[in-house]
Design an enzyme around this catalytic site. Sequence first.
Site, PDB file in Angstrom:
ATOM      1  N   VAL A  50       0.617  -0.729  -0.392  1.00  0.00           N
ATOM      2  CA  VAL A  50      -0.009  -0.008   0.005  1.00  0.00           C
ATOM      3  C   VAL A  50       0.916   1.335  -0.069  1.00  0.00           C
ATOM      4  O   VAL A  50       0.486   2.559  -0.867  1.00  0.00           O
ATOM      5  CB  VAL A  50      -0.611  -0.128   1.336  1.00  0.00           C
ATOM      6  N   CYS A  51       2.268   1.304   0.871  1.00  0.00           N
ATOM      7  CA  CYS A  51       2.720   3.034   1.004  1.00  0.00           C
ATOM      8  C   CYS A  51       3.108   3.270  -0.704  1.00  0.00           C
ATOM      9  O   CYS A  51       3.048   4.474  -0.799  1.00  0.00           O
ATOM     10  CB  CYS A  51       3.778   2.295   1.676  1.00  0.00           C
ATOM     11  N   PRO A  52       4.196   2.389  -1.308  1.00  0.00           N
ATOM     12  CA  PRO A  52       4.341   2.878  -2.572  1.00  0.00           C
ATOM     13  C   PRO A  52       3.155   3.273  -3.295  1.00  0.00           C
ATOM     14  O   PRO A  52       3.448   4.562  -4.230  1.00  0.00           O
ATOM     15  CB  PRO A  52       5.004   1.699  -3.461  1.00  0.00           C
ATOM     16  N   ILE A  55       3.129   6.282  -2.060  1.00  0.00           N
ATOM     17  CA  ILE A  55       4.255   7.630  -2.303  1.00  0.00           C
ATOM     18  C   ILE A  55       3.683   7.859  -3.161  1.00  0.00           C
ATOM     19  O   ILE A  55       3.661   9.198  -3.866  1.00  0.00           O
ATOM     20  CB  ILE A  55       5.601   6.692  -2.369  1.00  0.00           C
TER      21      ILE A  55
END
Length: 210
Positions: A50-52, A55
């Site tokens: 999920v983080c990328p 970002i």
Amino acid sequence: MNTLITKKAPSFTSSAVLNGKNIVKNFTLEQFKGSKYVLLFFYPKDFTFVCPTEIYAFQEKIKEFESRNVQIIAISTDTEQSHWTWLQMPKEKGGIFGVTYPIVSDVNKTISHNYGVLSGDWICNHDEELKATGELIAYRGLFLIDKEGIIRHLLINDFPLGRNVNEAIRMIDALQYYEKKGEVCPANWTKGKRAIKASHSGIIDYFSSE
């Protein structure tokens, strides 16, 4: 839990990666005070799923943030070397190559703790040994900091729940509109819509548009 809303944003000095390639050792929040708004967001881990998406979503809107005089800063508890390595990897291989805003290392967990987004906790057992309860990484916290260094909006999500970048932009627009016009922004307000002007008695006097 005490809220940080209307409080001074906790200061920090830490290592960070700038422009996707340059590691610096003394990146500070204070450098933007008086000149820029800051959108500070925490994410749990490098090399995840999920983080990328978040970002890159912030990077895709970078021009919109810049046009509003907003500095984006990302933070996780990974090392600056981990950030740098991830930034060199192409998107199709799970990396975040092409991201240009600063990504800060909070390897000591102090920034996440001071902003109230650190998951887990420390305890001292009967042998006076320090133990961690849960994984000491950051929740998905987001903080809008005005040019005086005051937190005006915050949002904290659990790990599985990605954020909406357009909502972050909406909140920036609302804050800047209020600062400029002194009018408050009702539910679902977006830039260009009518805001509210209230009298001293609390009664709405009129609506106006930007």
